[in-house]
Design an enzyme around this catalytic site. Sequence first.
Site, PDB file in Angstrom:
ATOM      1  N   SER A 109      -7.288 -37.375 117.572  1.00 43.75           N
ATOM      2  CA  SER A 109      -6.106 -37.944 118.215  1.00 43.75           C
ATOM      3  C   SER A 109      -5.796 -39.310 117.630  1.00 43.75           C
ATOM      4  O   SER A 109      -6.686 -39.994 117.108  1.00 43.75           O
ATOM      5  CB  SER A 109      -6.344 -38.117 119.721  1.00 43.75           C
ATOM      6  OG  SER A 109      -7.194 -39.234 119.967  1.00 43.75           O
ATOM      7  N   ASP A 110      -4.531 -39.724 117.697  1.00 48.19           N
ATOM      8  CA  ASP A 110      -4.253 -41.129 117.464  1.00 48.19           C
ATOM      9  C   ASP A 110      -4.885 -41.912 118.613  1.00 48.19           C
ATOM     10  O   ASP A 110      -5.199 -41.358 119.670  1.00 48.19           O
ATOM     11  CB  ASP A 110      -2.753 -41.380 117.373  1.00 48.19           C
ATOM     12  CG  ASP A 110      -2.416 -42.581 116.500  1.00 48.19           C
ATOM     13  OD1 ASP A 110      -3.295 -43.439 116.314  1.00 48.19           O
ATOM     14  OD2 ASP A 110      -1.280 -42.652 116.005  1.00 48.19           O
ATOM     15  N   CYS A 111      -5.080 -43.200 118.401  1.00 52.87           N
ATOM     16  CA  CYS A 111      -5.922 -43.973 119.315  1.00 52.87           C
ATOM     17  C   CYS A 111      -5.234 -44.216 120.653  1.00 52.87           C
ATOM     18  O   CYS A 111      -4.235 -44.928 120.725  1.00 52.87           O
ATOM     19  CB  CYS A 111      -6.338 -45.275 118.657  1.00 52.87           C
ATOM     20  SG  CYS A 111      -7.343 -44.978 117.194  1.00 52.87           S
ATOM     21  N   ALA A 117      -4.053 -41.623 122.413  1.00 52.69           N
ATOM     22  CA  ALA A 117      -3.059 -40.564 122.625  1.00 52.69           C
ATOM     23  C   ALA A 117      -3.466 -39.597 123.724  1.00 52.69           C
ATOM     24  O   ALA A 117      -2.594 -39.032 124.403  1.00 52.69           O
ATOM     25  CB  ALA A 117      -2.818 -39.800 121.319  1.00 52.69           C
TER      26      ALA A 117
END
Length: 704
Positions: A245-247, A249
């Site tokens: 995941s993006d941080c 997200a």
Amino acid sequence: MAQSTTSLEEQMQKKAREVISQMTVDEKISQMMNDAPGIERLGIKPYNWWSEGLHGVGRNGRATVFPQPIGLGATFDPELVQQIGAAISTEGRAKFNVAQKINNYSIYAGLTYWSPNVNIFRDPRWGRGMETYGEDPYLSGTIGTAYVKGMQGDDPFYLRAAACGKHYAVHSGPEKDRHSFNAIPSKRDLFETYLPAFKMLVQKGHVEAIMGAYNRVYGESASGSKLLLLDVLRNDWGFKGHVVSDCGAVTDIFTGHNIAKSHAEAAAIAVKNGLNLECGGSFHALKEALAQNLLTEADLDNALMPLMMTRLKLGILFPDSQCPYNDIPESVVASDAHAAIARKAAQESMVLLKNDNTLPINKEIKTMYVIGPYAADAFVLMGNYFGVSNRYSTYLQGIVDKVSEGTSINYKLGFLPTTPNINDMDWALGEARGADVCVVVLGNSGANEGEEGDAIASTARGDRDHISLPEHQMEFLRKVTKDNNNKVVTILTGGSPIDVKEISEISDAVVMAWYPGQEGGFALGDLLFGDANFSGRLPITFPLSVDALPAFDDYTMNGRTYKYMNDNIMYPFGYGLTYSKVQYSDAKMLNKKYKGKEPLQLRVTLRNESSREVDEVAQVYLSAPGAGQTVPYETLISFKRVKLQPNSSQVVDFTIQPEELKMVQEDGTFKLLKGDYTITVSSAAPGTRSQELGVENSKVDFKM
């Protein structure tokens, strides 16, 4: 006898399953977050998955700093970008080996690099567009794939480093809305524009990781989307690696998008829909999700499997003497060889937008003046997500390095970068106007464009409300050029399109230098004084005005990029001048009757009419039936950098795969249309503005 790749793969898969079977539930969960602790009883060391390598080993000490990716896109040179990817991972592996010896398991010290960014730079206001390779899916996918191949190496099993394609998908601003925005593109735009570069990374680059974006797509979080992560990525494209995941997200699934009622439910949604690794802290709630029967321990095991395999491919889950990258020496870090690659990349990235018989500059020039705060500023070489080099060449250094000892050359700040001057006196202007050549460095920096928290001078969290330069910068340029009989060369810094209409009108020469990395100053000097020839091309359209574009938060492609714009263009996609004059002629298909079932063989003749060697970027565009109405005006389907000797001709062949000729329909399917086609081999995207600028091309028509 060497072990076969298949048997080694099977052996490692067995080892991964054995390791997972020995973990407790708490240990399994701990290994699914970016800052994974060690498991001493299993011999597993701590590992932080978060490392950056956008254009050099990032945020982790000394490293070679290459041009920002938008500049790498401007090179149109996948072979060079592959060399850069290899240099980055070689330095990263050397640094990792040393870090392990001193027990440094911190963030950014690992081998899983969250790069490249192959989002489409669909709108020039997006501050993070500088991290991408531009507005075109084919260019982005080709350059991104080259980067991935270079970074990961060519061993059949082991990885020198793991690359990660991001941010999947439909993600390109606005920054302030990224944690709550719901992208609802048409199916045609999804499969024609937003997904192709990722598909190329997966199927041609065999990228090891994919990062899910923050936003929603069709109501699902991109970091927990069944459509994106399971249906498309794994089932349709055959992706075998891990998804991160993006941080933050996963937290957004609960707090930003309101899809879930709790952190536990958000974590379960992500894992069930294909997420393997979280950057953030919501996966701490996975134990609660298990207790609530929102997922099973088998789901954890399935999610862990690709993660364990990535670490085994890197040779870092356990000590692995078979890994061929264990002994890369420290001497490769910030080496002269890598600096040479960085200089070449900077040379190839800079784009000459205008030249009124001003460049190249004679090194024996009598008087010269350099002005502007960015001329002596190393920060504008860096872009964002950068490492720190032990050597930088500013634009001022690169220029001074070239002139003769008899040249009178001087420098003053002239103006402040982001705010008007406070002092009402100005000692710089008169001297600047009196020099034979004045080089004025204007533009943007990472202070006013970039990611939401980095661009501290931005009122839009890194995005831009407009593309004009600060008015006080423009006013200074006006004063320098007004009634000035001498030459003014304007150098533009930045990672995004700039309103260059007035700049081009009042300057004698204009260069878009981007954020060119540590060797940017020397590269600019090489180009301005003719020791190298310009060859960079715009990887994104420079519009006349953003006011004529669709709203920034509208993800439709109508009216965007060269594919769907037929006006409002100052400089077109693919455009760039050189010191040479190259003619295009005799474009023809070598297939007698083409039916779209075999590769299309295309041939064109290029002639260098000048006395200078040049690297010409020949671009192939397809205009299909319905162009400008039901399909794009033009579509880039191939390109080549061709080295042409002075006053010589060269026949250039292109092989176009049949799938490149298929057009995406409203339902997202690809179809080879019947009707009249035109292929244009050109030095920029075809169109009215390219004709006005005198862009060379040669065309061939055919019917299917």
